[in-house]
Scaffold this active site. Structure first.
Site, PDB file in Angstrom:
ATOM      1  N   HIS A   1      28.890  51.001  13.503  1.00 41.22           N
ATOM      2  CA  HIS A   1      27.639  50.247  13.503  1.00 41.22           C
ATOM      3  C   HIS A   1      26.462  51.014  12.896  1.00 41.22           C
ATOM      4  CE1 HIS A   1      30.282  48.184  16.231  1.00 41.22           C
ATOM      5  NE2 HIS A   1      30.218  49.155  17.119  1.00 41.22           N
TER       6      HIS A   1
ATOM      7  N   ARG B   1      26.845  45.602  17.980  1.00 47.45           N
ATOM      8  CA  ARG B   1      28.278  45.845  17.702  1.00 47.45           C
ATOM      9  C   ARG B   1      28.841  44.828  16.720  1.00 47.45           C
ATOM     10  NH1 ARG B   1      29.764  49.863  21.563  1.00 47.45           N
ATOM     11  NH2 ARG B   1      28.549  49.575  23.446  1.00 47.45           N
TER      12      ARG B   1
ATOM     13  N   HIS C   1      39.311  47.654  16.080  1.00 46.50           N
ATOM     14  CA  HIS C   1      38.550  47.839  17.320  1.00 46.50           C
ATOM     15  C   HIS C   1      39.391  47.369  18.485  1.00 46.50           C
ATOM     16  CE1 HIS C   1      35.056  48.964  15.109  1.00 46.50           C
ATOM     17  NE2 HIS C   1      35.259  47.928  14.318  1.00 46.50           N
TER      18      HIS C   1
ATOM     19  N   ARG D   1      30.460  41.094  21.920  1.00 44.28           N
ATOM     20  CA  ARG D   1      29.696  42.062  22.721  1.00 44.28           C
ATOM     21  C   ARG D   1      28.226  42.083  22.273  1.00 44.28           C
ATOM     22  NH1 ARG D   1      33.006  47.497  23.177  1.00 44.28           N
ATOM     23  NH2 ARG D   1      31.395  47.847  24.750  1.00 44.28           N
TER      24      ARG D   1
ATOM     25  N   SER E   1      38.269  46.609  21.529  1.00 41.21           N
ATOM     26  CA  SER E   1      37.553  45.487  22.148  1.00 41.21           C
ATOM     27  C   SER E   1      37.167  44.467  21.070  1.00 41.21           C
ATOM     28  CB  SER E   1      36.294  46.001  22.851  1.00 41.21           C
ATOM     29  OG  SER E   1      35.379  46.523  21.900  1.00 41.21           O
TER      30      SER E   1
ATOM     31  N   TYR F   1      38.191  48.613  27.534  1.00 47.69           N
ATOM     32  CA  TYR F   1      39.138  49.277  26.623  1.00 47.69           C
ATOM     33  C   TYR F   1      40.555  49.401  27.178  1.00 47.69           C
ATOM     34  CZ  TYR F   1      34.710  50.466  24.420  1.00 47.69           C
ATOM     35  OH  TYR F   1      33.478  50.385  23.839  1.00 47.69           O
TER      36      TYR F   1
ATOM     37  N   ALA G   1      31.606  54.090  17.543  1.00 49.72           N
ATOM     38  CA  ALA G   1      30.166  53.783  17.407  1.00 49.72           C
ATOM     39  C   ALA G   1      29.668  53.938  15.968  1.00 49.72           C
ATOM     40  CB  ALA G   1      29.363  54.685  18.337  1.00 49.72           C
TER      41      ALA G   1
ATOM     42  N   ARG H   1      37.044  55.838  31.634  1.00 52.67           N
ATOM     43  CA  ARG H   1      36.036  54.882  32.123  1.00 52.67           C
ATOM     44  C   ARG H   1      36.155  53.561  31.361  1.00 52.67           C
ATOM     45  NH1 ARG H   1      32.590  57.779  35.340  1.00 52.67           N
ATOM     46  NH2 ARG H   1      32.420  59.924  34.687  1.00 52.67           N
TER      47      ARG H   1
ATOM     48  N   ASP I   1      30.769  55.036   2.455  1.00 54.48           N
ATOM     49  CA  ASP I   1      30.857  55.664   1.127  1.00 54.48           C
ATOM     50  C   ASP I   1      32.154  56.445   0.958  1.00 54.48           C
ATOM     51  OD1 ASP I   1      28.448  54.590   0.398  1.00 54.48           O
ATOM     52  OD2 ASP I   1      27.282  56.417   0.710  1.00 54.48           O
TER      53      ASP I   1
ATOM     54  N   PRO J   1      34.168  58.707  17.579  1.00 58.51           N
ATOM     55  CA  PRO J   1      33.669  59.335  18.801  1.00 58.51           C
ATOM     56  C   PRO J   1      34.002  58.598  20.095  1.00 58.51           C
ATOM     57  CG  PRO J   1      31.872  58.410  17.490  1.00 58.51           C
ATOM     58  CD  PRO J   1      33.093  58.375  16.641  1.00 58.51           C
ATOM     59  N   ASN J   2      34.325  59.415  21.084  1.00 60.96           N
ATOM     60  CA  ASN J   2      34.589  58.986  22.467  1.00 60.96           C
ATOM     61  C   ASN J   2      35.932  58.308  22.691  1.00 60.96           C
ATOM     62  OD1 ASN J   2      32.059  59.910  23.591  1.00 60.96           O
ATOM     63  ND2 ASN J   2      31.115  58.270  22.420  1.00 60.96           N
TER      64      ASN J   2
ATOM     65  N   GLU K   1      40.161  48.241   9.377  1.00 59.94           N
ATOM     66  CA  GLU K   1      39.231  48.561  10.468  1.00 59.94           C
ATOM     67  C   GLU K   1      39.805  47.991  11.768  1.00 59.94           C
ATOM     68  OE1 GLU K   1      35.624  46.343  10.007  1.00 59.94           O
ATOM     69  OE2 GLU K   1      34.634  47.267  11.734  1.00 59.94           O
TER      70      GLU K   1
ATOM     71  N   ASN L   1      39.409  53.354  13.284  1.00 60.60           N
ATOM     72  CA  ASN L   1      38.507  52.845  14.327  1.00 60.60           C
ATOM     73  C   ASN L   1      37.331  53.826  14.353  1.00 60.60           C
ATOM     74  OD1 ASN L   1      37.080  52.084  16.537  1.00 60.60           O
ATOM     75  ND2 ASN L   1      38.854  51.864  17.902  1.00 60.60           N
TER      76      ASN L   1
HETATM   77  O1  CA2 Z   1      36.366  48.482  20.574  1.00 56.62           O
HETATM   78  C1  CA2 Z   1      36.428  49.530  19.930  1.00 56.62           C
HETATM   79  O2  CA2 Z   1      37.473  50.047  19.580  1.00 56.62           O
HETATM   80  C2  CA2 Z   1      35.136  50.290  19.613  1.00 56.62           C
HETATM   81  O3  CA2 Z   1      35.254  50.817  18.303  1.00 56.62           O
HETATM   82  C3  CA2 Z   1      35.032  51.404  20.645  1.00 56.62           C
HETATM   83  C4  CA2 Z   1      33.745  52.202  20.588  1.00 56.62           C
HETATM   84  C5  CA2 Z   1      32.529  51.291  20.522  1.00 56.62           C
HETATM   85  O4  CA2 Z   1      31.363  52.060  20.286  1.00 56.62           O
HETATM   86  C6  CA2 Z   1      32.651  50.245  19.444  1.00 56.62           C
HETATM   87  O5  CA2 Z   1      31.518  49.396  19.479  1.00 56.62           O
HETATM   88  C7  CA2 Z   1      33.903  49.398  19.637  1.00 56.62           C
HETATM   89  C8  CA2 Z   1      33.662  53.114  21.829  1.00 56.62           C
HETATM   90  C9  CA2 Z   1      34.751  54.171  21.840  1.00 56.62           C
HETATM   91  C10 CA2 Z   1      35.202  54.608  23.194  1.00 56.62           C
HETATM   92  O6  CA2 Z   1      34.227  54.557  24.195  1.00 56.62           O
HETATM   93  C11 CA2 Z   1      34.549  54.842  25.494  1.00 56.62           C
HETATM   94  C12 CA2 Z   1      33.549  54.618  26.415  1.00 56.62           C
HETATM   95  C13 CA2 Z   1      33.804  54.875  27.729  1.00 56.62           C
HETATM   96  C14 CA2 Z   1      35.033  55.356  28.144  1.00 56.62           C
HETATM   97  C15 CA2 Z   1      36.021  55.581  27.228  1.00 56.62           C
HETATM   98  C16 CA2 Z   1      35.779  55.320  25.892  1.00 56.62           C
END
Ligand code: CA2
Length: 146
Positions: free
Chosen positions: A79, A110, A99, A106, A101, A22, A76, A17, A86, A9-10, A97, A73
């Site tokens: 975590h 995380r 990431h 962090r 970041s 990132y 979220a 942002r 599974d 997700p995201n 895996e 990857n």
């Molecule tokens: O560092 C990573 O790749 C993460 O998997 C990215 C996730 C975060 O929840 C993990 O803890 C670490 C977040 C994905 C993207 O989030 C964004 C947030 C704001 C703007 C763009 C992407």
């Protein structure tokens, strides 16, 4: 070698942002980078992203018998998700895996990864290059020997 790249997700919002965490690259930049790297290496990749846990589970399951490795990857869901853990255990494919970041530097939440115990390696904090390192790891350790 056929590798499935899964993003949670995201990650489709990359570059929009939080560039300090990132980077400035967009999700399309990431897909282009991974796609051209795979082409150069002569391997096949399928790149998938979803914001939905069940869809990610379905995608992992679909890799069984179709792919020789997974780069994931889980974002979220790293975590929180026993379901992804599974699913990775069920298909029993070598999975790395990734990431973007450095999750170890962090927030405490995380630092927990549910999927890690089903993965052969974790790459964290190396930006988009972490995906390429993951591909290389799978290729070098699980690819066909010439
Ligand atoms: O560092 C990573 O790749 C993460 O998997 C990215 C996730 C975060 O929840 C993990 O803890 C670490 C977040 C994905 C993207 O989030 C964004 C947030 C704001 C703007 C763009 C992407």
């Amino acid at each position: 070698m056929k590798i499935l790249i899964i993003n949670g997700p995201n990650l489709n919002m990359l570059g929009i942002r939080e560039p300090d965490i990132y980077g400035k690259g967009t999700y399309k930049d990431l897909c282009d980078l991974v796609g051209s790297y795979a082409l150069n290496k002569g391997i096949e990749v399928c790149i998938y992203q979803s914001n939905h846990e069940g869809d990610l589970v379905d995608k992992i399951q679909s890799a069984y018998g179709e792919f020789e490795g997974i780069v994931i990857n889980p974002a979220a869901y790293t975590h929180t998700s026993v379901a992804l853990l599974d699913a990775l255990k069920a298909v029993a494919l070598p999975a790395v895996e990734v990431h973007i970041s450095d999750v170890s530097a962090r927030e405490d939440f995380r630092k927990i990864s549910y999927v890690r115990s089903a993965c052969v390696k974790t790459v964290s904090g190396k930006g988009f290059a972490g995906y390429l390192e993951a591909i290389d790891y799978l290729l070098n350790n699980y690819g066909e020997k010439e």
